[in-house]
Motif scaffolding. Sequence first.
Motif, short mmCIF file in Angstrom:
data_model
loop_
_atom_site.label_atom_id
_atom_site.label_comp_id
_atom_site.label_asym_id
_atom_site.label_seq_id
_atom_site.Cartn_x
_atom_site.Cartn_y
_atom_site.Cartn_z
N GLY A 247 0.80 -1.22 0.00
CA GLY A 247 0.00 0.00 0.00
C GLY A 247 0.83 1.27 0.00
O GLY A 247 0.29 2.37 -0.07
N ASP A 248 2.15 1.12 0.09
CA ASP A 248 3.03 2.30 0.07
C ASP A 248 2.95 3.07 -1.24
O ASP A 248 3.03 4.29 -1.26
N LEU A 249 2.85 2.35 -2.35
CA LEU A 249 2.90 2.99 -3.66
C LEU A 249 1.56 3.60 -4.04
O LEU A 249 0.51 2.99 -3.85
N THR A 250 1.61 4.81 -4.59
CA THR A 250 0.43 5.42 -5.21
C THR A 250 0.55 5.25 -6.72
O THR A 250 1.56 4.75 -7.22
N SER A 251 -0.46 5.70 -7.43
CA SER A 251 -0.38 5.65 -8.90
C SER A 251 0.83 6.42 -9.39
O SER A 251 1.56 5.96 -10.27
N ALA A 252 1.07 7.61 -8.81
CA ALA A 252 2.18 8.45 -9.26
C ALA A 252 3.53 7.81 -8.99
O ALA A 252 4.40 7.77 -9.86
N THR A 253 3.74 7.28 -7.76
CA THR A 253 5.04 6.69 -7.44
C THR A 253 5.27 5.39 -8.20
O THR A 253 6.39 5.10 -8.61
N ALA A 254 4.21 4.61 -8.42
CA ALA A 254 4.36 3.36 -9.17
C ALA A 254 4.73 3.64 -10.62
O ALA A 254 5.64 3.01 -11.18
N HIS A 255 4.03 4.60 -11.26
CA HIS A 255 4.35 4.93 -12.65
C HIS A 255 5.75 5.57 -12.74
O HIS A 255 6.49 5.31 -13.70
N GLY A 256 6.10 6.41 -11.77
CA GLY A 256 7.42 7.02 -11.78
C GLY A 256 8.52 5.98 -11.66
O GLY A 256 9.54 6.05 -12.37
N LEU A 257 8.32 5.00 -10.78
CA LEU A 257 9.34 3.94 -10.61
C LEU A 257 9.44 3.09 -11.86
O LEU A 257 10.54 2.73 -12.29
N ALA A 258 8.30 2.76 -12.46
CA ALA A 258 8.33 1.97 -13.71
C ALA A 258 9.10 2.69 -14.80
O ALA A 258 9.87 2.07 -15.55
N HIS A 259 8.93 4.01 -14.91
CA HIS A 259 9.66 4.79 -15.90
C HIS A 259 11.15 4.76 -15.64
O HIS A 259 11.96 4.69 -16.56
N ARG A 260 11.54 4.80 -14.38
CA ARG A 260 12.97 4.82 -14.04
C ARG A 260 13.63 3.48 -14.32
O ARG A 260 14.83 3.42 -14.63
N LEU A 261 12.88 2.40 -14.19
CA LEU A 261 13.44 1.07 -14.37
C LEU A 261 13.47 0.62 -15.82
O LEU A 261 14.31 -0.18 -16.21
N ASP A 262 12.54 1.12 -16.63
CA ASP A 262 12.41 0.67 -18.01
C ASP A 262 12.88 1.78 -18.95
O ASP A 262 12.20 2.79 -19.14
N SER A 263 14.04 1.58 -19.55
CA SER A 263 14.61 2.63 -20.42
C SER A 263 13.79 2.85 -21.69
O SER A 263 13.93 3.85 -22.37
N GLY A 264 12.91 1.88 -22.02
CA GLY A 264 12.11 2.01 -23.22
C GLY A 264 10.88 2.87 -23.05
O GLY A 264 10.18 3.17 -24.01
N LYS A 265 10.58 3.29 -21.81
CA LYS A 265 9.37 4.08 -21.56
C LYS A 265 9.60 5.54 -21.86
O LYS A 265 10.70 6.03 -21.76
#
Length: 238
Positions: free
Chosen positions: A220-238
């Motif tokens: 429950g720590d992650l919000t929509s914003a933090t989850a999408h931000g983390l996904a962007h940081r991990l995936d160079s193709g985004k």
Amino acid sequence: MNGSAEHPVHETLLHDALHAHVRESGGDAGACLVGLADGALRVARRRQWLARTGVGVAAVAVVATAWATFAPGAAPGAHVVQPAAVGGTGNTGKAAPVSLLPVTSATEQACTQGSGGYTVHATANQPAFCVRADRARGMTDVRVTSAKAEKSTTDGTWQVEVTLSPADRTRFAALTGSIAGAPVPRNEFAIVIDGKLWGRPSVTSSITGGRFEIVGAYVGDLTSATAHGLAHRLDSGK
């Protein structure tokens, strides 16, 4: 006390209105609005809880800024769990590396100076923890193949699903297999990104598919914003 009871109601209505607007309009801006609404509602609920338990107004600021209170400067050598900035480094063409490290211990307190552990923030319902991990036995500087933010189908919380490369899948299967039979917390692996702990899932058997979920230090720590931000940081193709 009437004021403390009323504010969460207003912020709940605002939260629901923003979610309704996002469902109608969609888009990247909508994800940011959802994140702001989720964060505002969470702070409101904590403020209401603090008022009921008599902690006082001064403590509200501590809870509202809990992500920043445990600063590395306050405890050199310890790392702190913090959410990613929205957007992050996802569009730079270079994905953020991940370290997957077997947990050696988890104690109910913030890490002490020079311990080299990772401090998990305290919440209204959970204490602070100091998590220590074995870098020598773990996987470091891993570049993931893909990362996707999504809502859990079981409890509706946000998470980031990560997929590893074929070579790293073999290493990850060996790592998870080596800790699967260990007692808690040594059957957990720490997910470390940019020197911060983002989760410590437990395993019961070797994970051979090369996929795992990041849910935050606590579910429950992650919000929509933090989850999408983390996904962007991990995936160079985004």
